[in-house]
Motif scaffolding. Structure first.
Motif: not given
Ligand code: SF4
Length: 498
Positions: A243-250, A277-284, A288-292, A296-302
């Motif tokens: 989440e920290q990575t997601a917050r900093r970029i947001s 390694s493995t694929r990114t788990p979907i919950p992660k 990240a999307r929720e954190a963004a 206040g980021i309006q358009h966040v996509y996966l």
């Protein structure tokens, strides 16, 4: 039966050079390159970090002018662009070489020049590219894959010509680029899709071999110049999927660009030096999307997910569904012609400058399948898109048809792709809904063809299933890097001890 394309022996791709821009001549026959922030100083006969720019006779040259991977028709969603003409067909153009060397690169076979073979390289002129786009009814050129930065001169020449022909230019890049080079791109590029790997300088140095400051400066610059900008971040399992990575970029997007700039969190798959390694788990990704959103980021996509909440566009005011997406397919359902919500009129910040252009579809009994080789492919695991490469060997135009097959035995309409005499063309087919089982392609006898499994968006497969078979892996492409693959373990250990 149509036949498989056989690559004939090609010339050594590094032989021919072309004068390069952004050159600084130095004493003793040295040259300095000002294209990327590395500013390589190169001696006579040498090459820079990217291995596609060098010094020949005391002058800076480019070794990849007009040399790239096969041009490919895809959709704009392939490029992590969701707010410009959703569903639009694009002509994707990748080259060879890169000014970075990211440990997880999924196009390492062509981005790292030392692995490029002559069979990987195709030769184009600016005129051929523009003419191909126009003939196939394509309105956007996308400079993509390995990285467009190191194709600077060819892009400037072609994009200028394309603009004069009424085409739009899209630039998808890691954007480790000098400000002088950005100044040269601004007059010809309309859309920038920028991959910012992280805001953490330490991460940038270790994972990409570059540094983050020029990437942020260049992104700021194109946004301030009024260009359409979308930002994406790869969420690497256990390394940058927190989440920290997601917050900093947001926070950076919010402070330096705007909360309306679309932000994409992209699912990682093991590859190159991080194959263990493995694929990114979907919950992660969902966190990240929720954190963004919380910031206040309006358009966040996966990205690189199917059937998961996080790919559709909704009105930020009334939650009306504006665009639905599955994989690389998009359907506009709640947008007016100005890109506003049809329910409440709110500006969705989705640009629609191009009038709708339907595909040439035909009902089944209007298609003659006589003498046509029908090739079927089954979607499996994470292989939900496919490149069809076709070469028309006939002196006349040829027509390929393709359609979707569904689990209940029904099919979609046939779509036609016309090939001029002698033309080599490549196009993508991508799963469009949960119950689609695979595509079917009708290839005339005069056309040679290969199928290539595509693993995640903007992946350019260099090997066909005719050469290496169908993959059985659900987490990584079939082409494996033969060198050391322990970067993931090292970074994870460092993260744990920090
Ligand atoms: S593009 Fe970058 S890596 Fe390549 S020669 Fe120029 S400065 Fe060096």
């Amino acid at each position: 039966m149509s036949t498989i394309i056989k690559e004939t022996t090609k010339e050594n791709w590094q032989q021919q050079s072309h004068p390069a821009r952004l050159e600084e001549r130095l004493p003793d026959g040295l040259v300095r390159c000002h294209l990327s922030p590395r500013n390589c100083v190169i001696k006579e006969g040498g090459r820079g970090f990217c291995k596609v720019r060098g010094n020949r006779g005391g002058r800076l040259v480019t070794l990849n002018y007009g040399k790239g991977v096969h041009l490919t028709e895809e959709t704009i969603e392939t490029e992590a662009v969701f707010h410009f003409s959703p569903g639009e067909r694009i002509l994707s153009l990748g080259n060879i070489g890169c000014m970075l060397n990211c440990g997880y690169c999924h196009n390492w076979k062509t981005s790292q020049a030392r692995y490029v073979t002559d069979a990987d390289v195709h030769y184009y002129t600016p005129e051929q590219i523009v003419e191909t786009a126009l003939r196939h009814g394509i309105r956007i050129l996308s400079w993509t894959y390995n990285d467009p930065v190191v194709w600077h001169e060819f892009i400037l020449d072609t994009a200028r010509l394309a603009k004069r022909a009424g085409l739009i230019n899209l630039y998808k890049s890691a954007f480790f680029i000098s400000e002088e080079a950005v100044d040269e791109l601004l007059p010809v590029i309309d859309i920038f899709s920028i991959s910012i790997k992280s805001i953490d300088p330490d991460y940038y140095r270790k994972v990409t071999t570059g540094w983050v400051e020029p990437v942020l400066a260049a992104t700021r610059k194109v946004y301030k110049a009024g260009k359409h900008v979308e930002v994406s971040t790869l969420m690497v399992t256990d390394i940058s999927d927190d989440e920290q990575t997601a917050r900093r970029i947001s926070e950076w997007v919010k402070a330096e660009l705007d909360v309306t700039v679309p932000l994409h969190f992209v699912r990682f798959h093991p590859d190159y030096k991080m194959s263990n390694s493995t694929r990114t788990p979907i919950p992660k990704l969902l966190s990240a999307r929720e954190a963004a959103h919380d910031l206040g980021i309006q358009h966040v996509y996966l990205g690189n997910v199917n059937g998961v909440d996080g790919t559709d566009s909704r009105c930020v005011k009334c939650r009306n569904l504006l665009v639905t997406r599955y994989g690389l397919n998009a359907r506009k359902i709640g947008l007016d012609e100005h890109g506003h919500c049809t329910q409440c009129g709110h500006d969705a910040h989705i640009k629609l400058p191009l009038p709708p252009l339907p595909l040439e579809t035909v009902v089944p009994d209007e298609v003659s399948l006589e003498g046509v080789d029908l090739r079927r492919f089954e979607w499996h695991g994470d292989i939900v898109s496919l490149h069809v490469q076709a070469l028309n060997t006939s002196p006349k135009e040829a027509c390929i048809v393709h359609r979707r097959r569904f689990a209940d035995g029904s099919t979609g309409p046939w779509v036609k792709v016309h090939l001029a005499s002698g033309e080599s063309y490549r196009f993508i087919m991508a799963k469009s809904r949960e119950d689609e089982v695979g595509p079917e392609v009708g290839i005339p006898q005069s056309v040679e063809s290969n199928l290539h499994e595509v693993f995640d968006r903007a992946h350019f497969p260099t090997q066909s299933i005719e050469e290496v078979g169908v993959s059985h892996s659900d987490i990584t492409p079939i082409l494996r890097y033969a060198g050391k693959q322990n970067m993931y373990d090292q970074l994870r250990k460092e993260g744990e001890s920090a």
